[in-house]
Scaffold this active site. Structure first.
Site, PDB file in Angstrom:
ATOM      1  CE  LYS A  15       0.605   1.517   4.434  1.00 58.30           C
ATOM      2  NZ  LYS A  15       1.550   2.502   4.879  1.00 58.30           N
ATOM      3  N   GLY A 107       7.550   1.008   5.089  1.00 59.75           N
ATOM      4  CA  GLY A 107       6.362   2.162   4.868  1.00 59.75           C
ATOM      5  C   GLY A 107       5.025   1.391   3.786  1.00 59.75           C
ATOM      6  CG  MET A 108       5.838   0.630   0.262  1.00 63.72           C
ATOM      7  SD  MET A 108       6.546   0.153  -1.344  1.00 63.72           S
ATOM      8  CE  MET A 108       4.794   0.874  -2.154  1.00 63.72           C
ATOM      9  N   GLY A 110       4.244  -4.456   3.973  1.00 64.05           N
ATOM     10  CA  GLY A 110       4.743  -5.726   3.503  1.00 64.05           C
ATOM     11  C   GLY A 110       4.279  -6.669   4.808  1.00 64.05           C
ATOM     12  N   GLY A 111       4.780  -6.501   5.868  1.00 64.29           N
ATOM     13  CA  GLY A 111       4.157  -7.469   6.966  1.00 64.29           C
ATOM     14  C   GLY A 111       2.749  -7.593   7.030  1.00 64.29           C
ATOM     15  CG  ASP A 145      -0.820  -0.341   7.882  1.00 66.46           C
ATOM     16  OD1 ASP A 145      -1.711   0.392   8.102  1.00 66.46           O
ATOM     17  OD2 ASP A 145       0.361  -0.166   7.849  1.00 66.46           O
TER      18      ASP A 145
HETATM   19  O1  C5P Z   1      -0.678  -1.508  14.293  1.00 64.43           O
HETATM   20  P1  C5P Z   1       0.564  -1.837  13.975  1.00 64.43           P
HETATM   21  O2  C5P Z   1       1.200  -2.956  14.809  1.00 64.43           O
HETATM   22  O3  C5P Z   1       1.154  -2.002  12.685  1.00 64.43           O
HETATM   23  O4  C5P Z   1       1.731  -0.418  14.849  1.00 64.43           O
HETATM   24  C1  C5P Z   1       2.943  -0.696  14.796  1.00 64.43           C
HETATM   25  C2  C5P Z   1       3.341   0.608  15.657  1.00 64.43           C
HETATM   26  O5  C5P Z   1       3.246   1.846  14.777  1.00 64.43           O
HETATM   27  C3  C5P Z   1       2.555   0.906  16.986  1.00 64.43           C
HETATM   28  O6  C5P Z   1       3.318  -0.161  17.819  1.00 64.43           O
HETATM   29  C4  C5P Z   1       2.789   2.166  17.186  1.00 64.43           C
HETATM   30  O7  C5P Z   1       3.972   2.523  17.759  1.00 64.43           O
HETATM   31  C5  C5P Z   1       2.664   3.012  15.926  1.00 64.43           C
HETATM   32  N1  C5P Z   1       1.348   3.098  15.300  1.00 64.43           N
HETATM   33  C6  C5P Z   1       0.795   4.500  15.902  1.00 64.43           C
HETATM   34  N2  C5P Z   1      -0.387   4.810  15.380  1.00 64.43           N
HETATM   35  C7  C5P Z   1      -1.086   4.040  14.659  1.00 64.43           C
HETATM   36  C8  C5P Z   1      -0.602   2.974  13.933  1.00 64.43           C
HETATM   37  C9  C5P Z   1       0.694   2.502  14.364  1.00 64.43           C
HETATM   38  O8  C5P Z   1       1.268   4.946  16.761  1.00 64.43           O
HETATM   39  N3  C5P Z   1      -2.262   4.409  14.137  1.00 64.43           N
END
Ligand code: C5P
Length: 307
Positions: A15, A107-108, A110-111, A145
């Site tokens: 994305k 930042g795309m 992938g995970g 995501d």
């Molecule tokens: O949701 P995800 O596990 O992908 O998020 C990874 C990290 O990115 C979170 O632990 C947080 O530090 C940050 N994050 C955030 N606010 C969001 C999405 C992600 O602070 N809306």
């Protein structure tokens, strides 16, 4: 598909955030988002065959360092499989092979694509027929995501990004994608955002003009409305990215920006031919070493072959 066992391959897209409005950090440490996700034709493929135990293997494109892919320990693919197995009260099993083309820590998402592909592939392999609603709820528990990686297309994301509402997008948008060999940590970029913008508003910036630009089909108009609140912290952590964006725009891209939390940079172009021209010009400079051309929107995680 390996061997003659029953199995299937699921393809999940990368994305770009066309708009990423970030509000002030919440009490749970996450940030409220108003984002416009856009799935592009850069994919991870996940093949799975039935097996009595659990195994995950990896192939990666040349530009991806396989060592950077966190497949040991409690990775997002293992967690996706455990979550789906627990949801149905079954044991986790399968022999998975991931073929990565989406930049790692780029930042795309992938995970997140791998997690979405795992949910879809194991749901089919185990013949669970999980409802879309349940799959989306499991996806949201895996990461902000992940629901979008299931849905694909172009969609507005709210909450912490996990609430996804598809939007009409009749255009085909062409992108030059420039990965960076060295990844950026998403939590680190968000923490730096907090440091740079201690007075960020509680409500993130809206995307009205961008949605109107999408509807117009005009790439110049879309270029003018692209927006990423994480770009300032990403560029502050990685000043080389600002030079990269300037270089792509100097080669004629309509607009360059950091993808999500970076460090991948994406460049909107007028057409497929224009994107190939810009990519060729950037490659001729020999810096950056890898330049990809793709387009969007494309479908979310979907089955491409069945064995
Ligand atoms: O949701 P995800 O596990 O992908 O998020 C990874 C990290 O990115 C979170 O632990 C947080 O530090 C940050 N994050 C955030 N606010 C969001 C999405 C992600 O602070 N809306």
């Amino acid at each position: 598909m390996r061997g003659s066992s029953v199995g299937l391959t699921v393809r999940a897209p990368a994305k770009i955030n066309l708009h990423l409005g970030v509000g002030a950090v919440r009490e749970d440490g996450m940030h409220p988002l108003l984002t416009v996700y856009h799935a592009v034709g850069l994919y991870d493929d996940l093949s799975v065959i039935a097996a009595p135990d659990w195994r995950v293997g990896l192939d990666a494109e040349d530009y991806i360092d396989p060592v950077a892919v966190p497949l040991d320990g409690d990775n997002i693919v293992d967690r996706a499989a455990t979550l789906l197995a627990d949801h149905h009260g079954v044991a986790r099993s399968g022999d998975l092979q991931i073929t990565k083309a989406i930049p790692v820590a780029g930042g795309m998402a992938g995970g997140s694509a791998d997690a979405a592909a795992t949910l879809v592939a194991l749901d089919r392999l185990w013949r669970m027929e999980t409802s879309d609603e349940d799959l989306l709820a499991l996806a949201a528990r895996l990461g902000s995501d992940v629901p979008f990686a299931l849905v694909g297309g172009t969609a507005v994301g709210t909450g912490r990004g996990e609430i996804v509402t598809p939007v009409a997008d009749h255009g085909t948008w062409w992108w030059v994608v420039v990965p960076s060999p060295l990844g950026l940590s998403t939590p680190e970029v968000y923490r730096h955002y907090d440091r740079l913008f201690p007075d960020a508003p509680a409500t993130p910036t809206g995307a009205g003009e961008l949605l109107a630009a999408l509807d117009s089909g005009d790439p110049k108009r879309l270029a003018a409305t692209l927006h990423n609140d994480l770009q300032a912290p990403a560029l502050d952590l990685r000043p080389d990215l600002a030079r990269r964006i300037a270089a792509g725009e100097a080669e004629g891209a309509l607009r360059g920006l950091v993808s999500g939390s970076g460090p991948t940079c994406v460049f909107l172009c007028e057409s497929g031919d224009h994107a190939r021209e810009v990519a060729g010009a950037m490659l001729a400079e020999r810096e950056p070493p890898v330049v990809l051309v793709t387009n969007g929107p494309v479908a979310g995680a979907h089955v491409v072959t069945r064995g």
